[in-house]
Scaffold this motif. Structure first.
Motif, PDB file in Angstrom:
ATOM      1  N   THR A 108       0.854  -1.225  -0.036  1.00 47.21           N
ATOM      2  CA  THR A 108      -0.082  -0.083   0.145  1.00 47.21           C
ATOM      3  C   THR A 108       0.706   1.256   0.234  1.00 47.21           C
ATOM      4  OG1 THR A 108      -0.121   0.191   2.439  1.00 47.21           O
ATOM      5  CG2 THR A 108      -1.737  -1.235   1.440  1.00 47.21           C
ATOM      6  N   LYS A 109       1.965   1.266   0.811  1.00 51.87           N
ATOM      7  CA  LYS A 109       2.990   2.451   0.781  1.00 51.87           C
ATOM      8  C   LYS A 109       3.677   2.525  -0.644  1.00 51.87           C
ATOM      9  CE  LYS A 109       2.065   3.932   4.911  1.00 51.87           C
ATOM     10  NZ  LYS A 109       1.398   5.189   5.110  1.00 51.87           N
ATOM     11  N   ASN A 110       3.925   1.374  -1.222  1.00 57.09           N
ATOM     12  CA  ASN A 110       4.623   1.581  -2.455  1.00 57.09           C
ATOM     13  C   ASN A 110       3.756   2.236  -3.470  1.00 57.09           C
ATOM     14  OD1 ASN A 110       7.321   1.418  -2.509  1.00 57.09           O
ATOM     15  ND2 ASN A 110       7.333  -0.779  -2.603  1.00 57.09           N
ATOM     16  N   ALA A 111       2.520   1.877  -3.481  1.00 55.14           N
ATOM     17  CA  ALA A 111       1.493   2.432  -4.324  1.00 55.14           C
ATOM     18  C   ALA A 111       1.363   3.854  -4.035  1.00 55.14           C
ATOM     19  CB  ALA A 111       0.028   1.964  -4.043  1.00 55.14           C
ATOM     20  N   VAL A 112       1.414   4.278  -2.872  1.00 56.79           N
ATOM     21  CA  VAL A 112       1.440   5.684  -2.627  1.00 56.79           C
ATOM     22  C   VAL A 112       2.709   6.308  -3.054  1.00 56.79           C
ATOM     23  CG1 VAL A 112       1.208   7.517  -1.068  1.00 56.79           C
ATOM     24  CG2 VAL A 112      -0.241   5.494  -0.712  1.00 56.79           C
ATOM     25  N   ARG A 113       3.564   5.797  -3.107  1.00 59.33           N
ATOM     26  CA  ARG A 113       4.862   6.134  -3.567  1.00 59.33           C
ATOM     27  C   ARG A 113       4.771   6.405  -5.182  1.00 59.33           C
ATOM     28  NH1 ARG A 113       9.208   5.985  -0.888  1.00 59.33           N
ATOM     29  NH2 ARG A 113       8.372   4.005   0.030  1.00 59.33           N
ATOM     30  N   THR A 114       4.362   5.445  -5.669  1.00 56.26           N
ATOM     31  CA  THR A 114       3.999   5.422  -7.324  1.00 56.26           C
ATOM     32  C   THR A 114       3.196   6.751  -7.668  1.00 56.26           C
ATOM     33  OG1 THR A 114       4.516   3.086  -7.508  1.00 56.26           O
ATOM     34  CG2 THR A 114       3.297   4.350  -9.294  1.00 56.26           C
ATOM     35  N   ILE A 115       2.235   6.876  -6.943  1.00 62.73           N
ATOM     36  CA  ILE A 115       1.201   7.936  -7.224  1.00 62.73           C
ATOM     37  C   ILE A 115       1.751   9.416  -7.047  1.00 62.73           C
ATOM     38  CG2 ILE A 115      -1.074   8.906  -6.333  1.00 62.73           C
ATOM     39  CD1 ILE A 115      -1.895   5.909  -5.722  1.00 62.73           C
ATOM     40  N   THR A 116       2.460   9.289  -5.896  1.00 65.52           N
ATOM     41  CA  THR A 116       3.142  10.524  -5.597  1.00 65.52           C
ATOM     42  C   THR A 116       4.212  11.008  -6.472  1.00 65.52           C
ATOM     43  OG1 THR A 116       2.906  10.123  -3.180  1.00 65.52           O
ATOM     44  CG2 THR A 116       4.567  11.762  -3.970  1.00 65.52           C
ATOM     45  N   GLU A 117       4.951  10.251  -7.080  1.00 65.01           N
ATOM     46  CA  GLU A 117       5.958  10.406  -8.360  1.00 65.01           C
ATOM     47  C   GLU A 117       4.905  10.857  -9.493  1.00 65.01           C
ATOM     48  OE1 GLU A 117       9.102  11.260 -10.616  1.00 65.01           O
ATOM     49  OE2 GLU A 117       8.822  11.678  -8.600  1.00 65.01           O
ATOM     50  N   ALA A 118       4.284  10.077  -9.867  1.00 68.41           N
ATOM     51  CA  ALA A 118       3.256  10.286 -10.880  1.00 68.41           C
ATOM     52  C   ALA A 118       2.881  11.796 -10.988  1.00 68.41           C
ATOM     53  CB  ALA A 118       2.313   9.538 -11.259  1.00 68.41           C
ATOM     54  N   MET A 119       2.288  12.113  -9.807  1.00 70.94           N
ATOM     55  CA  MET A 119       1.670  13.377  -9.594  1.00 70.94           C
ATOM     56  C   MET A 119       2.795  14.783  -9.729  1.00 70.94           C
ATOM     57  SD  MET A 119      -0.933  13.104  -6.800  1.00 70.94           S
ATOM     58  CE  MET A 119      -1.547  14.896  -6.753  1.00 70.94           C
ATOM     59  N   ARG A 120       3.895  14.385  -9.035  1.00 69.83           N
ATOM     60  CA  ARG A 120       4.620  15.442  -9.273  1.00 69.83           C
ATOM     61  C   ARG A 120       5.245  15.692 -10.839  1.00 69.83           C
ATOM     62  NH1 ARG A 120       9.877  16.046 -10.309  1.00 69.83           N
ATOM     63  NH2 ARG A 120      10.213  14.071 -11.246  1.00 69.83           N
ATOM     64  N   GLN A 121       5.388  14.520 -11.499  1.00 69.03           N
ATOM     65  CA  GLN A 121       5.501  14.703 -13.035  1.00 69.03           C
ATOM     66  C   GLN A 121       4.442  15.731 -13.645  1.00 69.03           C
ATOM     67  OE1 GLN A 121       7.365  11.401 -14.896  1.00 69.03           O
ATOM     68  NE2 GLN A 121       8.080  10.789 -13.180  1.00 69.03           N
ATOM     69  N   GLU A 122       3.094  15.089 -13.358  1.00 71.10           N
ATOM     70  CA  GLU A 122       2.110  15.765 -14.080  1.00 71.10           C
ATOM     71  C   GLU A 122       1.515  17.109 -13.482  1.00 71.10           C
ATOM     72  OE1 GLU A 122      -0.466  11.440 -14.053  1.00 71.10           O
ATOM     73  OE2 GLU A 122      -1.334  12.978 -12.892  1.00 71.10           O
ATOM     74  N   SER A 123       2.061  17.593 -12.379  1.00 71.93           N
ATOM     75  CA  SER A 123       1.759  18.913 -11.823  1.00 71.93           C
ATOM     76  C   SER A 123       2.287  20.047 -12.998  1.00 71.93           C
ATOM     77  CB  SER A 123       2.397  19.125 -10.333  1.00 71.93           C
ATOM     78  OG  SER A 123       3.869  19.344 -10.644  1.00 71.93           O
ATOM     79  N   GLY A 124       3.299  19.858 -13.482  1.00 73.43           N
ATOM     80  CA  GLY A 124       3.888  20.942 -14.436  1.00 73.43           C
ATOM     81  C   GLY A 124       4.284  22.302 -13.561  1.00 73.43           C
ATOM     82  N   GLY A 125       4.527  22.106 -12.227  1.00 71.32           N
ATOM     83  CA  GLY A 125       4.884  23.043 -11.363  1.00 71.32           C
ATOM     84  C   GLY A 125       3.696  24.059 -10.760  1.00 71.32           C
ATOM     85  N   LEU A 126       2.513  23.562 -11.356  1.00 72.99           N
ATOM     86  CA  LEU A 126       1.298  24.178 -10.579  1.00 72.99           C
ATOM     87  C   LEU A 126       1.105  24.188  -9.329  1.00 72.99           C
ATOM     88  CD1 LEU A 126      -1.161  25.943 -11.561  1.00 72.99           C
ATOM     89  CD2 LEU A 126      -2.388  24.183 -12.032  1.00 72.99           C
ATOM     90  N   TYR A 127       1.345  22.657  -8.879  1.00 73.54           N
ATOM     91  CA  TYR A 127       1.328  22.614  -7.458  1.00 73.54           C
ATOM     92  C   TYR A 127       2.312  21.714  -7.004  1.00 73.54           C
ATOM     93  CZ  TYR A 127      -0.962  18.507  -9.252  1.00 73.54           C
ATOM     94  OH  TYR A 127      -1.294  17.282  -9.970  1.00 73.54           O
ATOM     95  N   ARG A 128       2.988  21.583  -5.776  1.00 71.71           N
ATOM     96  CA  ARG A 128       4.157  20.903  -5.348  1.00 71.71           C
ATOM     97  C   ARG A 128       3.750  19.460  -4.838  1.00 71.71           C
ATOM     98  NH1 ARG A 128       8.036  24.827  -2.062  1.00 71.71           N
ATOM     99  NH2 ARG A 128       6.041  25.086  -0.535  1.00 71.71           N
ATOM    100  N   VAL A 129       4.666  18.482  -5.002  1.00 66.42           N
ATOM    101  CA  VAL A 129       4.207  17.148  -4.379  1.00 66.42           C
ATOM    102  C   VAL A 129       5.381  16.713  -3.627  1.00 66.42           C
ATOM    103  CG1 VAL A 129       3.437  15.168  -4.960  1.00 66.42           C
ATOM    104  CG2 VAL A 129       2.649  16.626  -6.198  1.00 66.42           C
ATOM    105  N   THR A 130       5.352  16.198  -2.223  1.00 65.19           N
ATOM    106  CA  THR A 130       6.449  15.661  -1.458  1.00 65.19           C
ATOM    107  C   THR A 130       5.831  14.230  -1.101  1.00 65.19           C
ATOM    108  OG1 THR A 130       7.014  17.976  -1.217  1.00 65.19           O
ATOM    109  CG2 THR A 130       8.187  16.073   0.232  1.00 65.19           C
TER     110      THR A 130
END
Length: 256
Positions: free
Chosen positions: A169-191
């Protein structure tokens, strides 16, 4: 004097006035994060299931001169997360950061086939985090700024027995977090922040007795305090708007 030096000297001021929603805020990492951010001038919006603890925490923050509100929140319910975000916007006019912190650990061998425990971890650790993201993103997209911080785990970095589904479950969140970081385009930050062994109540709720005793014994020897993770959250939020801290691992220096 360089801009970087000025940013470093004024880092604490970058917390002041930020509106931060935190799940799992009634104890452990969530509680420590709320106290640390409020002490630096953030306006904290606290969500958890235990009303008495939330009331006590808000009272302590206000007594120390901070600003805080709370909402009894079950992150397994998407509507509760929407209401938590709504409370932030209604009370303070916006939402700058959401810290998806709430989580549970139900450790057992996979061949023990603890299906109900698997489902609960998926509902809380994975779906609960997604619900927090889903509640905050429309606000961030409308505002044109925001910051999503997902509390993950080093269990998803080093895979060991008894933690297979939890780490999954935690690795699923890790994957989602990195995908969101790439998708954000700088509009929002993801950590993403991955704590190692931390001295919290999460250990007390491990159902498997042998696993609970073993983890408690190890924690007594090496566990770090929730403040160490709260400091990592604070560091990520403190960065200038154009700087994103994508991934932080915080664990005891002697942890494998």
């Amino acid at each position: 004097m360089t801009d970087a030096f000025v940013d470093l000297c004024t880092m604490e001021n970058k917390i002041k006035g930020k509106v931060v929603a935190i799940t799992g805020a009634s104890s452990g990492i969530g509680e420590a994060t709320a106290i640390m951010l409020a002490a630096q001038g953030a306006k904290v919006v606290l969500g958890a299931r235990r009303k008495d603890r939330l009331e006590d925490l808000v009272g302590r923050i206000k007594a120390a001169g901070g600003e805080a509100v709370y909402l009894v929140t079950d992150i397994k319910n998407h509507g509760d997360l929407v209401q938590l975000v709504h409370l932030a916007c209604e009370t303070f006019g916006r939402l700058d950061v959401i810290v998806n912190n709430a989580g549970i650990a139900r450790l057992s061998r996979v061949d023990a086939v603890q299906v109900s425990d698997w489902e609960e971890m998926i509902d809380v650790n994975l779906k609960g985090t997604l619900y927090g993201i889903a509640a905050a993103l429309p606000i961030f997209l409308k505002q044109g700024f925001g910051h999503i911080i997902n509390i993950i785990s080093t269990s998803g970095i080093k895979i060991v027995p008894l933690q297979g589904v939890y780490a999954g479950t935690k690795n699923a969140v890790r994957t989602i977090t990195e995908a969101m970081r790439q998708e954000s385009g700088g509009l929002y930050r993801v950590t993403g922040i991955s704590p190692g062994l931390v001295n919290t109540e999460l250990i007390d709720h491990i159902k498997d007795e042998a696993a609970r005793i073993a983890v408690k014994e190890k924690a007594a020897q090496i566990a770090i305090t929730p403040d160490a993770i709260a400091a990592a959250v604070t560091y990520a939020i403190s960065q200038p708007d154009h700087v994103e801290v994508g991934d932080i691992v915080v664990r005891p220096s002697v942890q494998d």
